[in-house]
Design a protein around this motif. Structure first.
Motif, PDB file in Angstrom:
ATOM      1  N   ASP A  17       0.867  -1.177   0.000  1.00 50.60           N
ATOM      2  CA  ASP A  17       0.000   0.000   0.000  1.00 50.60           C
ATOM      3  C   ASP A  17       0.909   1.234   0.000  1.00 50.60           C
ATOM      4  N   GLU A  18       1.197   1.758  -1.191  1.00 48.72           N
ATOM      5  CA  GLU A  18       2.131   2.874  -1.318  1.00 48.72           C
ATOM      6  C   GLU A  18       1.627   4.135  -0.625  1.00 48.72           C
ATOM      7  N   GLU A  19       0.343   4.367  -0.707  1.00 49.82           N
ATOM      8  CA  GLU A  19      -0.201   5.572  -0.087  1.00 49.82           C
ATOM      9  C   GLU A  19      -0.069   5.515   1.427  1.00 49.82           C
ATOM     10  N   LEU A  20      -0.399   4.365   2.015  1.00 48.37           N
ATOM     11  CA  LEU A  20      -0.278   4.210   3.466  1.00 48.37           C
ATOM     12  C   LEU A  20       1.195   4.269   3.879  1.00 48.37           C
ATOM     13  N   THR A  21       2.071   3.653   3.091  1.00 52.03           N
ATOM     14  CA  THR A  21       3.506   3.673   3.388  1.00 52.03           C
ATOM     15  C   THR A  21       4.028   5.109   3.426  1.00 52.03           C
ATOM     16  N   HIS A  22       3.657   5.903   2.433  1.00 51.94           N
ATOM     17  CA  HIS A  22       4.108   7.298   2.382  1.00 51.94           C
ATOM     18  C   HIS A  22       3.555   8.089   3.558  1.00 51.94           C
ATOM     19  N   ASP A  23       2.304   7.875   3.882  1.00 46.56           N
ATOM     20  CA  ASP A  23       1.668   8.609   4.980  1.00 46.56           C
ATOM     21  C   ASP A  23       2.329   8.293   6.315  1.00 46.56           C
ATOM     22  N   LEU A  24       2.599   7.002   6.556  1.00 46.46           N
ATOM     23  CA  LEU A  24       3.188   6.602   7.837  1.00 46.46           C
ATOM     24  C   LEU A  24       4.633   7.086   7.966  1.00 46.46           C
ATOM     25  N   THR A  25       5.409   7.001   6.886  1.00 48.25           N
ATOM     26  CA  THR A  25       6.796   7.475   6.971  1.00 48.25           C
ATOM     27  C   THR A  25       6.852   8.975   7.240  1.00 48.25           C
ATOM     28  N   GLU A  26       5.920   9.733   6.662  1.00 50.29           N
ATOM     29  CA  GLU A  26       5.882  11.176   6.924  1.00 50.29           C
ATOM     30  C   GLU A  26       5.569  11.452   8.383  1.00 50.29           C
ATOM     31  N   ASP A  54      15.204   3.226   7.517  1.00 51.79           N
ATOM     32  CA  ASP A  54      15.724   2.270   6.543  1.00 51.79           C
ATOM     33  C   ASP A  54      14.930   0.971   6.659  1.00 51.79           C
ATOM     34  N   ASN A  55      14.814   0.261   5.539  1.00 50.74           N
ATOM     35  CA  ASN A  55      14.115  -1.037   5.491  1.00 50.74           C
ATOM     36  C   ASN A  55      12.673  -0.951   6.015  1.00 50.74           C
ATOM     37  N   PHE A  56      11.983   0.079   5.605  1.00 50.60           N
ATOM     38  CA  PHE A  56      10.591   0.242   6.046  1.00 50.60           C
ATOM     39  C   PHE A  56       9.697  -0.783   5.338  1.00 50.60           C
ATOM     40  N   ARG A  57       8.796  -1.441   6.101  1.00 48.17           N
ATOM     41  CA  ARG A  57       7.838  -2.372   5.505  1.00 48.17           C
ATOM     42  C   ARG A  57       6.611  -2.492   6.376  1.00 48.17           C
ATOM     43  N   LEU A  58       5.490  -2.780   5.725  1.00 49.66           N
ATOM     44  CA  LEU A  58       4.227  -3.052   6.415  1.00 49.66           C
ATOM     45  C   LEU A  58       3.962  -4.548   6.313  1.00 49.66           C
ATOM     46  N   ILE A  59       3.712  -5.172   7.466  1.00 47.19           N
ATOM     47  CA  ILE A  59       3.576  -6.625   7.522  1.00 47.19           C
ATOM     48  C   ILE A  59       2.171  -6.983   8.003  1.00 47.19           C
ATOM     49  N   GLU A  60       1.513  -7.868   7.270  1.00 46.52           N
ATOM     50  CA  GLU A  60       0.178  -8.329   7.657  1.00 46.52           C
ATOM     51  C   GLU A  60       0.269  -9.158   8.927  1.00 46.52           C
ATOM     52  N   ASN A  61      -0.632  -8.883   9.862  1.00 48.50           N
ATOM     53  CA  ASN A  61      -0.645  -9.595  11.140  1.00 48.50           C
ATOM     54  C   ASN A  61      -2.092  -9.755  11.592  1.00 48.50           C
ATOM     55  N   GLY A  62      -2.866 -10.534  10.824  1.00 44.52           N
ATOM     56  CA  GLY A  62      -4.281 -10.724  11.145  1.00 44.52           C
ATOM     57  C   GLY A  62      -5.032  -9.412  11.006  1.00 44.52           C
ATOM     58  N   SER A  63      -5.701  -9.010  12.087  1.00 43.74           N
ATOM     59  CA  SER A  63      -6.444  -7.748  12.079  1.00 43.74           C
ATOM     60  C   SER A  63      -5.537  -6.548  12.350  1.00 43.74           C
ATOM     61  N   PHE A  64      -4.251  -6.801  12.567  1.00 41.46           N
ATOM     62  CA  PHE A  64      -3.289  -5.734  12.845  1.00 41.46           C
ATOM     63  C   PHE A  64      -2.316  -5.591  11.674  1.00 41.46           C
ATOM     64  N   PHE A  76      10.669  -1.100  10.794  1.00 40.47           N
ATOM     65  CA  PHE A  76      11.731  -0.380  10.095  1.00 40.47           C
ATOM     66  C   PHE A  76      12.957  -0.258  10.994  1.00 40.47           C
ATOM     67  N   ASP A  77      14.096   0.077  10.363  1.00 39.87           N
ATOM     68  CA  ASP A  77      15.329   0.368  11.102  1.00 39.87           C
ATOM     69  C   ASP A  77      15.423   1.878  11.303  1.00 39.87           C
ATOM     70  N   MET A  78      15.722   2.283  12.499  1.00 41.41           N
ATOM     71  CA  MET A  78      15.905   3.699  12.807  1.00 41.41           C
ATOM     72  C   MET A  78      17.405   3.962  12.968  1.00 41.41           C
ATOM     73  N   VAL A  79      18.002   4.620  11.993  1.00 38.34           N
ATOM     74  CA  VAL A  79      19.438   4.895  12.014  1.00 38.34           C
ATOM     75  C   VAL A  79      19.652   6.275  12.633  1.00 38.34           C
ATOM     76  N   TYR A  80      20.385   6.322  13.732  1.00 40.52           N
ATOM     77  CA  TYR A  80      20.517   7.595  14.452  1.00 40.52           C
ATOM     78  C   TYR A  80      21.963   7.816  14.902  1.00 40.52           C
ATOM     79  N   PRO A  81      22.353   9.078  15.137  1.00 43.76           N
ATOM     80  CA  PRO A  81      23.726   9.374  15.583  1.00 43.76           C
ATOM     81  C   PRO A  81      23.966   8.889  17.006  1.00 43.76           C
ATOM     82  N   ALA A  82      25.230   8.625  17.316  1.00 44.96           N
ATOM     83  CA  ALA A  82      25.600   8.008  18.591  1.00 44.96           C
ATOM     84  C   ALA A  82      25.171   8.827  19.804  1.00 44.96           C
TER      85      ALA A  82
END
Length: 393
Positions: free
Chosen positions: A306-315, A331-341, A346-352
């Motif tokens: 779902d490209e629209e949902l992916t864009h909305d959530l990343t924003e 990085d490596n953002f993905r939406l995974i089906e989990n029944g009703s959820f 994703f990976d959150m890359v942050y400075p030390a």
């Protein structure tokens, strides 16, 4: 000589991924190391006593400590060879690492003790007796240690043993130390300036450095080093043979020592390919078992496209992260089906400098998405980026 021993004592010598073959290589290396070091120790201590050279005697005691290290390593290899049981289901391979710690500490103490003896030789110097036997023993020692370096380096690569790799490094250090002792004897003979004690201090420094390096290598293995690149690349090549697998995440090799490891990973695909995905992961696991004699655990994630949902959530996620730093990236953002959820992973890359706030940031993101909809389950893997970087969204 070592090639002959390999043919005589190691069956299936080319099957280097087999833990039993790794054990045979490690055992052979330790036994030969014990014999060679005892020979060098006896020769050097005898020559050192007869020539009144504390540096040569110190080098001889260094060989004695090396023999002790080989003996401890051999014991570790023997215990490490025991398979898994109800108490230790993943085997006893990490015993080798523990033995490596004791061996490294012993080398450290030997270096410190010899430094004291060398300082005493500086304050109370004795004339070194120079003769042909002294030169022959030291030259022979250098050649033997260089030879030991090459076969330990080779066996260390085959077995992936930190102990053998450290032994190889110690051998080349020993050969250099013995070269210093030889130069000391020659200089003292021709100039009549007694530098024996000073060279003894230098040798003790080499010994201490080798002990620290060995200890650091073992501790690094215990803390967890990065997985072997060749094995990871091999796994990815296996995965590429199955086009229904869209991506691989969280690929990890859990090292239990002595060639035994467990592979775990998550593979992503579409639910419409569920049957083929199930077949593929079982084929991959079986190939890994055949080649590396390892266990493999693979979890299948069904992606929600779902490209629209992916864009909305990343924003929305970026709007939260910007409160903490502009340098935090997804990085490596993905939406995974989990029944009703729906799992938002994703990976959150942050400075030390934000390491202490990682939990706070993750909770803030989860609360933000949870407020949008209770069906979102957030799974965030924090990754520290220690240098400046620029990733594109």
């Amino acid at each position: 000589m070592m090639s002959l021993f390999i043919r005589l004592f190691i069956k299936n010598k080319d099957d280097v991924s087999n833990p039993d073959v790794k054990k045979a290589y490690a055992t052979l290396s330790s036994v030969v190391g014990i014999l060679l070091n005892l020979f060098l120790c006896t020769a050097k201590i005898t020559i050192g006593f007869l020539s009144h050279s504390v540096a040569i005697s110190a080098d001889g005691f260094n060989n004695l400590s090396d023999a002790g290290t080989n003996l401890v390593s051999l014991l570790g290899f023997k215990i490490a060879g025991y398979g898994g049981g109800s108490i230790h289901p993943f085997g006893h391979g990490r015993i080798e690492w523990i033995m490596g710690i004791f061996a490294s500490i012993a080398v450290l103490f030997m270096g410190i003790k010899l430094a004291g003896a060398s300082v005493n030789a500086i304050t109370n110097p004795q004339e070194t007796i120079f003769n042909a036997a002294l030169v022959i023993v030291l030259v022979l020692s250098i050649l033997v240690k260089v030879y030991m370096y090459y076969y330990n380096k080779q066996f260390g690569k085959i077995t992936d043993s930190e102990t053998l790799k450290a032994t190889a490094a110690d051998c080349i250090s020993d050969s250099f130390a013995t070269t210093v002792v030889l130069v000391s004897a020659i200089v003292s003979h021709f100039t009549h300036f007694e530098i024996d004690g000073y060279c003894g201090v230098l040798v003790s420094v080499f010994i201490t450095f080798a002990g620290v390096k060995s200890l650091w290598g073992v501790l690094g293995r215990i803390m967890g080093k990065a997985a072997d690149t060749d094995i990871k690349d091999d796994i990815m090549q296996m995965v590429k043979l199955h086009p229904e697998i869209v991506a691989v995440h969280n690929l990890m090799l859990h090292d239990y020592g002595f060639g035994y490891f467990v592979v775990s990973m998550r593979v992503a695909g579409c639910k419409r390919d569920s049957e083929q995905l199930y077949i593929s992961v079982n084929q991959i696991a079986y190939k890994l078992y055949q080649k590396y004699h390892c266990d493999c655990f693979i979890q299948i994630d069904y992606l929600l496209e779902d490209e629209e949902l992916t864009h909305d959530l990343t924003e929305r996620i970026y709007s939260v992260m910007k409160k903490y730093s502009e340098e935090i990236k997804i990085d490596n953002f993905r939406l995974i089906e989990n029944g009703s959820f729906t799992n938002v992973a994703f990976d959150m890359v942050y400075p030390a400098e934000l390491q202490k706030r990682e939990e706070e940031i993750c909770k803030d993101i989860a609360d933000r998405l949870g407020a949008e909809s209770p069906r979102f389950h957030t799974i965030i893997k924090g990754i520290i980026r220690r240098e400046r970087f620029s990733l594109h969204r």
